[in-house]
Design a protein around this motif. Structure first.
Motif, PDB file in Angstrom:
ATOM      1  N   PRO A  81       0.811  -1.232   0.000  1.00  0.00           N
ATOM      2  CA  PRO A  81       0.000   0.000   0.000  1.00  0.00           C
ATOM      3  C   PRO A  81       0.841   1.276   0.000  1.00  0.00           C
ATOM      4  N   ALA A  82       1.961   1.258   0.733  1.00  0.00           N
ATOM      5  CA  ALA A  82       2.827   2.451   0.774  1.00  0.00           C
ATOM      6  C   ALA A  82       3.496   2.692  -0.577  1.00  0.00           C
ATOM      7  N   LEU A  83       3.893   1.614  -1.258  1.00  0.00           N
ATOM      8  CA  LEU A  83       4.460   1.753  -2.603  1.00  0.00           C
ATOM      9  C   LEU A  83       3.433   2.348  -3.552  1.00  0.00           C
ATOM     10  N   MET A  90      10.665   1.799  -4.833  1.00  0.00           N
ATOM     11  CA  MET A  90      10.605   0.354  -4.985  1.00  0.00           C
ATOM     12  C   MET A  90      10.601  -0.303  -3.610  1.00  0.00           C
ATOM     13  N   VAL A  91      10.207  -1.576  -3.578  1.00  0.00           N
ATOM     14  CA  VAL A  91      10.186  -2.353  -2.334  1.00  0.00           C
ATOM     15  C   VAL A  91      11.181  -3.497  -2.456  1.00  0.00           C
ATOM     16  N   CYS A  92      12.040  -3.641  -1.452  1.00  0.00           N
ATOM     17  CA  CYS A  92      13.041  -4.707  -1.419  1.00  0.00           C
ATOM     18  C   CYS A  92      12.967  -5.328  -0.027  1.00  0.00           C
ATOM     19  N   ALA A  93      12.198  -6.430   0.114  1.00  0.00           N
ATOM     20  CA  ALA A  93      11.910  -6.941   1.458  1.00  0.00           C
ATOM     21  C   ALA A  93      11.595  -8.436   1.448  1.00  0.00           C
ATOM     22  N   ALA A  94      12.399  -9.223   0.728  1.00  0.00           N
ATOM     23  CA  ALA A  94      12.187 -10.673   0.688  1.00  0.00           C
ATOM     24  C   ALA A  94      10.731 -11.003   0.385  1.00  0.00           C
ATOM     25  N   MET A  95      10.178 -10.356  -0.630  1.00  0.00           N
ATOM     26  CA  MET A  95       8.757 -10.490  -0.964  1.00  0.00           C
ATOM     27  C   MET A  95       8.551 -11.544  -2.057  1.00  0.00           C
ATOM     28  N   PHE A 219       7.660  -2.629  -7.772  1.00  0.00           N
ATOM     29  CA  PHE A 219       7.572  -1.280  -8.345  1.00  0.00           C
ATOM     30  C   PHE A 219       6.113  -0.939  -8.613  1.00  0.00           C
ATOM     31  N   GLN A 220       5.829   0.342  -8.660  1.00  0.00           N
ATOM     32  CA  GLN A 220       4.508   0.752  -9.113  1.00  0.00           C
ATOM     33  C   GLN A 220       4.315   0.275 -10.553  1.00  0.00           C
ATOM     34  N   THR A 221       3.093  -0.119 -10.888  1.00  0.00           N
ATOM     35  CA  THR A 221       2.840  -0.683 -12.219  1.00  0.00           C
ATOM     36  C   THR A 221       3.136   0.316 -13.339  1.00  0.00           C
TER      37      THR A 221
END
Length: 258
Positions: A81-83, A90-95, A219-221
């Protein structure tokens, strides 16, 4: 102007425009969303500085892009949601890469992972099927939670008691639930479990290598340009050995994406 001078000027202008385009696509300050409560992926060191696999690897990616890495930590479940709200680039969190997540964000694979279940050494649990009727802790919103929910459904389909799932907002709290005997098991990625067990010899693995899949940087789409730059940076890091060096630093060479 001589023809050679015209050609030289044209080349310089093209190089300048290309560099400018790259600089516009790769932010000077790359905002990276993560969750600094997940050893060995992301956590604070003794000096309260961000460290871990994701911090090292995505920090190296930022450097490859000529950007400064700025890590912003949230509870795992709040990262997407924050992204989407543009709090990060970008999100880098073992997702884990899942079909559901790929509907919400763009994802670039960067690590291979699977799941492991641990219990106290004194427990009489063996395998996923041994979790029927038992209590197990897990990180809220994680791929591990989905694995646990599927295992619970199989228990019920076989006429056995469901797994009692206790989902927590952070990994340390989920792990402490097992340590404190509030639950009988804990599930997370193989790499996280291996790192944790290297510092705690009171536990044993009862199921491992479950549901192998890829972890992805999100990443955002509508930001496919940045996703492409990051994918290219990863390719370059694999070629120059810096990608493998980060994984080796954290003892998870087997998690390298082939």
């Amino acid at each position: 102007m001589k023809m050679l001078d015209v050609i030289a000027t044209s080349i310089l202008m093209t190089a300048s425009l290309t560099g400018a385009g790259y600089a516009q696509e790769a932010p000077k300050n790359l905002r990276i969303g993560t969750s600094l409560t997940q050893m060995p992926w992301g956590f604070y060191d003794d000096n309260q500085k961000p460290t871990g696999v994701d911090v090292a690897l995505c920090g190296a990616i930022a450097k490859q892009l000529g950007s400064n890495a700025e890590f912003i930590s949230l509870d795992f479940k709040g990262l997407i949601p924050a992204l989407q709200a543009d709090r990060f680039d970008m999100v880098c969190a073992a997702m884990y890469i899942t079909p559901e997540r790929e509907q919400a964000i763009a994802m670039v694979p960067y690590i291979q992972a699977s799941q492991t279940v641990v219990t106290k050494k004194t427990a009489d649990i063996e395998g996923l099927e041994g979790l029927c009727g038992r209590s197990v802790s897990v990180l809220q919103g994680s791929g591990s939670l989905k694995v646990l929910q599927d295992a619970s459904s199989k228990c019920e389909a076989a006429g056995k008691p469901a797994v009692t799932i206790q989902a927590f907002d952070t990994q340390p709290v989920a792990i402490r639930a097992l340590e404190n005997d509030s639950v009988e098991g804990f599930i997370a990625t193989d790499s996280l479990i291996s790192y944790y067990m290297s510092k705690n010899d009171s536990l044993k693995k009862v199921a491992t290598g479950i549901s192998p899949t890829k972890l992805g940087i999100g990443f955002q789409t509508n930001n496919k340009a940045l996703a492409k730059l990051v994918a290219d940076a990863l390719t370059a890091m694999k070629a120059d050995g810096s990608y493998d060096a980060v994984l080796k630093q954290w003892g998870i060479e087997s998690a390298a994406l082939k």
